[in-house]
Motif scaffolding. Structure first.
Motif, PDB file in Angstrom:
ATOM      1  N   VAL A  49      60.902   3.078   3.813  1.00 27.19           N
ATOM      2  CA  VAL A  49      62.328   3.416   2.775  1.00 27.19           C
ATOM      3  C   VAL A  49      62.031   4.639   2.006  1.00 27.19           C
ATOM      4  O   VAL A  49      61.380   4.795   0.907  1.00 27.19           O
ATOM      5  N   GLU A  50      62.844   5.711   2.198  1.00 23.51           N
ATOM      6  CA  GLU A  50      62.811   6.885   1.464  1.00 23.51           C
ATOM      7  C   GLU A  50      63.111   6.782  -0.104  1.00 23.51           C
ATOM      8  O   GLU A  50      63.988   5.424  -0.271  1.00 23.51           O
ATOM      9  N   ALA A  51      62.697   7.519  -0.943  1.00 27.44           N
ATOM     10  CA  ALA A  51      62.935   7.049  -2.488  1.00 27.44           C
ATOM     11  C   ALA A  51      64.380   6.983  -2.728  1.00 27.44           C
ATOM     12  O   ALA A  51      64.993   6.402  -3.457  1.00 27.44           O
ATOM     13  N   SER A  52      65.304   8.018  -2.078  1.00 29.40           N
ATOM     14  CA  SER A  52      66.647   8.017  -2.091  1.00 29.40           C
ATOM     15  C   SER A  52      67.317   7.133  -1.762  1.00 29.40           C
ATOM     16  O   SER A  52      68.328   6.273  -2.306  1.00 29.40           O
ATOM     17  N   LEU A  53      66.896   6.335  -0.514  1.00 34.09           N
ATOM     18  CA  LEU A  53      67.624   5.177  -0.239  1.00 34.09           C
ATOM     19  C   LEU A  53      67.180   3.942  -0.899  1.00 34.09           C
ATOM     20  O   LEU A  53      67.838   2.857  -1.384  1.00 34.09           O
ATOM     21  N   GLU A  54      65.749   3.898  -1.561  1.00 37.13           N
ATOM     22  CA  GLU A  54      65.501   2.922  -2.373  1.00 37.13           C
ATOM     23  C   GLU A  54      66.490   2.880  -3.720  1.00 37.13           C
ATOM     24  O   GLU A  54      66.640   1.628  -4.013  1.00 37.13           O
ATOM     25  N   GLN A  55      66.567   3.862  -4.144  1.00 36.18           N
ATOM     26  CA  GLN A  55      67.488   3.877  -5.377  1.00 36.18           C
ATOM     27  C   GLN A  55      68.961   3.352  -5.071  1.00 36.18           C
ATOM     28  O   GLN A  55      69.494   2.717  -5.716  1.00 36.18           O
ATOM     29  N   VAL A  56      69.365   3.908  -3.951  1.00 37.49           N
ATOM     30  CA  VAL A  56      70.885   3.370  -3.519  1.00 37.49           C
ATOM     31  C   VAL A  56      70.731   1.806  -3.157  1.00 37.49           C
ATOM     32  O   VAL A  56      71.771   0.899  -3.783  1.00 37.49           O
ATOM     33  N   LEU A 116      61.013  -1.109   5.673  1.00 45.55           N
ATOM     34  CA  LEU A 116      61.732  -2.071   5.893  1.00 45.55           C
ATOM     35  C   LEU A 116      61.340  -2.743   7.232  1.00 45.55           C
ATOM     36  O   LEU A 116      61.210  -1.870   8.148  1.00 45.55           O
ATOM     37  N   GLN A 117      61.254  -4.167   7.329  1.00 49.24           N
ATOM     38  CA  GLN A 117      60.715  -4.852   8.419  1.00 49.24           C
ATOM     39  C   GLN A 117      62.032  -5.227   9.275  1.00 49.24           C
ATOM     40  O   GLN A 117      62.886  -5.933   8.894  1.00 49.24           O
ATOM     41  N   VAL A 118      62.101  -4.607  10.293  1.00 41.73           N
ATOM     42  CA  VAL A 118      63.295  -4.494  11.137  1.00 41.73           C
ATOM     43  C   VAL A 118      62.921  -5.221  12.505  1.00 41.73           C
ATOM     44  O   VAL A 118      62.149  -4.940  13.110  1.00 41.73           O
ATOM     45  N   GLU A 119      63.767  -6.247  12.747  1.00 42.50           N
ATOM     46  CA  GLU A 119      63.534  -7.247  13.846  1.00 42.50           C
ATOM     47  C   GLU A 119      64.514  -6.917  15.066  1.00 42.50           C
ATOM     48  O   GLU A 119      65.777  -6.917  14.793  1.00 42.50           O
ATOM     49  N   ALA A 135      70.939  -4.591  11.270  1.00 37.90           N
ATOM     50  CA  ALA A 135      71.418  -4.405   9.729  1.00 37.90           C
ATOM     51  C   ALA A 135      71.984  -5.856   9.251  1.00 37.90           C
ATOM     52  O   ALA A 135      71.574  -5.959   8.192  1.00 37.90           O
ATOM     53  N   VAL A 136      72.690  -6.326  10.245  1.00 39.14           N
ATOM     54  CA  VAL A 136      73.269  -7.658   9.662  1.00 39.14           C
ATOM     55  C   VAL A 136      72.396  -8.839   9.567  1.00 39.14           C
ATOM     56  O   VAL A 136      72.630  -9.765   8.784  1.00 39.14           O
ATOM     57  N   ASN A 137      71.158  -8.701  10.182  1.00 38.40           N
ATOM     58  CA  ASN A 137      70.091  -9.645  10.242  1.00 38.40           C
ATOM     59  C   ASN A 137      68.879  -9.623   9.198  1.00 38.40           C
ATOM     60  O   ASN A 137      68.101 -10.050   9.093  1.00 38.40           O
ATOM     61  N   LEU A 138      69.152  -8.351   8.290  1.00 36.10           N
ATOM     62  CA  LEU A 138      68.275  -7.947   7.347  1.00 36.10           C
ATOM     63  C   LEU A 138      68.515  -9.020   6.390  1.00 36.10           C
ATOM     64  O   LEU A 138      69.541  -9.458   5.752  1.00 36.10           O
ATOM     65  N   VAL A 139      66.966  -9.328   5.674  1.00 34.10           N
ATOM     66  CA  VAL A 139      67.133 -10.345   4.567  1.00 34.10           C
ATOM     67  C   VAL A 139      66.383  -9.647   3.202  1.00 34.10           C
ATOM     68  O   VAL A 139      65.815  -8.576   3.684  1.00 34.10           O
ATOM     69  N   MET A 140      66.045 -10.336   2.140  1.00 33.40           N
ATOM     70  CA  MET A 140      65.515  -9.649   1.278  1.00 33.40           C
ATOM     71  C   MET A 140      63.939  -9.512   1.409  1.00 33.40           C
ATOM     72  O   MET A 140      63.432  -8.624   1.097  1.00 33.40           O
ATOM     73  N   GLY A 141      63.555 -10.356   2.217  1.00 35.00           N
ATOM     74  CA  GLY A 141      62.160 -10.556   2.689  1.00 35.00           C
ATOM     75  C   GLY A 141      61.893  -8.986   3.592  1.00 35.00           C
ATOM     76  O   GLY A 141      60.713  -8.828   3.613  1.00 35.00           O
ATOM     77  N   SER A 142      62.930  -8.554   4.161  1.00 33.86           N
ATOM     78  CA  SER A 142      62.672  -7.331   4.954  1.00 33.86           C
ATOM     79  C   SER A 142      62.390  -6.139   4.341  1.00 33.86           C
ATOM     80  O   SER A 142      61.853  -5.174   4.915  1.00 33.86           O
ATOM     81  N   CYS A 152      72.103   5.493   8.178  1.00 38.67           N
ATOM     82  CA  CYS A 152      72.028   6.992   8.245  1.00 38.67           C
ATOM     83  C   CYS A 152      70.344   7.214   8.422  1.00 38.67           C
ATOM     84  O   CYS A 152      69.918   8.040   9.032  1.00 38.67           O
ATOM     85  N   VAL A 153      69.822   7.021   7.243  1.00 43.00           N
ATOM     86  CA  VAL A 153      68.617   7.240   7.015  1.00 43.00           C
ATOM     87  C   VAL A 153      67.461   6.401   7.801  1.00 43.00           C
ATOM     88  O   VAL A 153      66.573   7.018   8.463  1.00 43.00           O
ATOM     89  N   THR A 154      67.639   4.967   8.362  1.00 43.42           N
ATOM     90  CA  THR A 154      66.744   4.346   9.110  1.00 43.42           C
ATOM     91  C   THR A 154      67.050   4.469  10.714  1.00 43.42           C
ATOM     92  O   THR A 154      66.097   4.273  11.360  1.00 43.42           O
ATOM     93  N   GLY A 155      68.308   4.743  10.875  1.00 38.09           N
ATOM     94  CA  GLY A 155      68.482   4.581  12.554  1.00 38.09           C
ATOM     95  C   GLY A 155      68.667   3.401  13.085  1.00 38.09           C
ATOM     96  O   GLY A 155      68.566   3.207  14.245  1.00 38.09           O
ATOM     97  N   ILE A 156      68.842   2.236  12.133  1.00 41.31           N
ATOM     98  CA  ILE A 156      68.719   1.089  12.802  1.00 41.31           C
ATOM     99  C   ILE A 156      69.987   0.653  13.505  1.00 41.31           C
ATOM    100  O   ILE A 156      70.985   1.230  13.193  1.00 41.31           O
ATOM    101  N   ARG A 157      69.826  -0.567  14.355  1.00 43.89           N
ATOM    102  CA  ARG A 157      70.991  -0.990  15.107  1.00 43.89           C
ATOM    103  C   ARG A 157      72.012  -1.895  14.039  1.00 43.89           C
ATOM    104  O   ARG A 157      71.695  -2.443  13.180  1.00 43.89           O
ATOM    105  N   GLU A 158      73.389  -1.957  14.613  1.00 41.39           N
ATOM    106  CA  GLU A 158      74.221  -2.859  13.789  1.00 41.39           C
ATOM    107  C   GLU A 158      73.638  -4.286  13.606  1.00 41.39           C
ATOM    108  O   GLU A 158      73.730  -4.889  12.558  1.00 41.39           O
ATOM    109  N   THR A 159      73.166  -4.840  15.001  1.00 43.45           N
ATOM    110  CA  THR A 159      72.850  -6.354  14.847  1.00 43.45           C
ATOM    111  C   THR A 159      71.471  -6.329  13.957  1.00 43.45           C
ATOM    112  O   THR A 159      71.255  -7.421  13.262  1.00 43.45           O
TER     113      THR A 159
END
Length: 290
Positions: free
Chosen positions: A203-210, A189-192, A172-179, A163-170
């Protein structure tokens, strides 16, 4: 040798030239589904040209690919394909012809003489409910009463990220801790994305907390997970494995049902709809979701 139309005679069938082009594209590392789409576009139009010329598709050669033949083929194809498919096919063929020109097999690209299909206004794919984000986030924050191993912190973190970043499904599943890059309070958030292009999303503060609360529970669930390793998957299932696209779709649809908004989701847009349902304000103002 060239014929009177300026097309160099070539013994190779178009199918082999297509494969040569696709092999050449391999250096750019296109996605597998992109390559498959190119092949479908080229083969589909080739079949139409073959039928018009009265030959088998394997007999189509460069001399068949005249401006007139391409125009006729695209007019015929337009009867059974959407405008978006026609535009993609036009782009595929134009790129293919550019390759042939570069290989000195053609003097020019005939696609300049083939009209492109006009773009139509896309229908909005946002969720048809002004309070959708708030309701969805609230549902995610509560344990699923029918879940075998409910994990609301993970569910909320995943939905909030969409919701906050608007990234795609693929993506999201490819995100890693290094992202998750940067210091606390200034993370990105480094998104490929498509074409291996990387973009940085604040990364908004609210999303960072979650996300922090999700990762805190994950340490308890899976103590062996190395969350300091940049290659560790960001989102995992209840068995500790990287989430699949199908798992994400199931989770999102289940949340839509629990939030009472399943009937308000555009057809075929389960996860895509979230890209148009940004919820920064919902997280900040909150609906008591954290």
């Amino acid at each position: 040798d060239r014929d009177v139309t300026g097309v160099q005679t070539c013994a190779l069938p178009i199918s082999e030239l297509v494969e040569a082009w696709l092999d050449d594209l391999g250096t750019k590392k296109p996605a597998a589904n992109t390559v498959a789409a190119y092949r479908r576009d080229l083969v589909g139009i080739c079949r139409t040209i073959a039928a018009d010329a009265g030959v088998d598709v394997d007999m189509v050669r460069l001399e068949h690919l005249t401006k007139e033949a391409m125009r006729a083929a695209f007019r015929s194809w337009a009867k059974g394909h959407a405008a978006a498919s026609l535009r993609r096919a036009h782009s595929s063929w134009s790129s293919f012809f550019d390759f042939l020109v570069a290989e000195d097999l053609l003097e020019g690209n005939p696609m300049a003489a083939v009209k492109k299909a006009k773009a139509t206004a896309a229908k909005p794919r946002a969720i048809r409910d002004p309070n959708a984000a708030t309701r969805l986030l609230a549902a995610a924050s509560i344990p699923d009463p029918e879940g075998r191993k409910p994990w609301p912190q993970r569910d909320l973190a995943l939905v909030a990220t969409f919701c906050v970043t608007g990234i795609r499904e693929t993506e999201a599943v490819n995100l890693v801790m290094g992202s998750l890059d940067g210091e606390r309070g200034a993370r990105r958030l480094q998104v490929e994305g498509k074409g291996d292009k990387t973009r940085a999303i604040p990364v908004e503060a609210s999303l960072e907390q979650v996300l922090d609360e999700y990762l805190a529970t994950r340490r308890g669930w899976f103590p062996s997970h190395d969350l300091d390793h940049p290659g560790t998957a960001l989102f995992v299932d209840v068995r500790g494995r990287k989430m699949s696209a199908d798992q994400v779709k199931y989770l999102i649809e289940r949340l839509y049902v629990r939030a009472g908004i399943r009937t308000k989701i555009p057809k075929g847009a389960l996860v895509h709809a979230l890209r148009h349902t940004f919820a920064t304000s919902s997280l900040q103002a909150g609906a008591d979701v954290v």
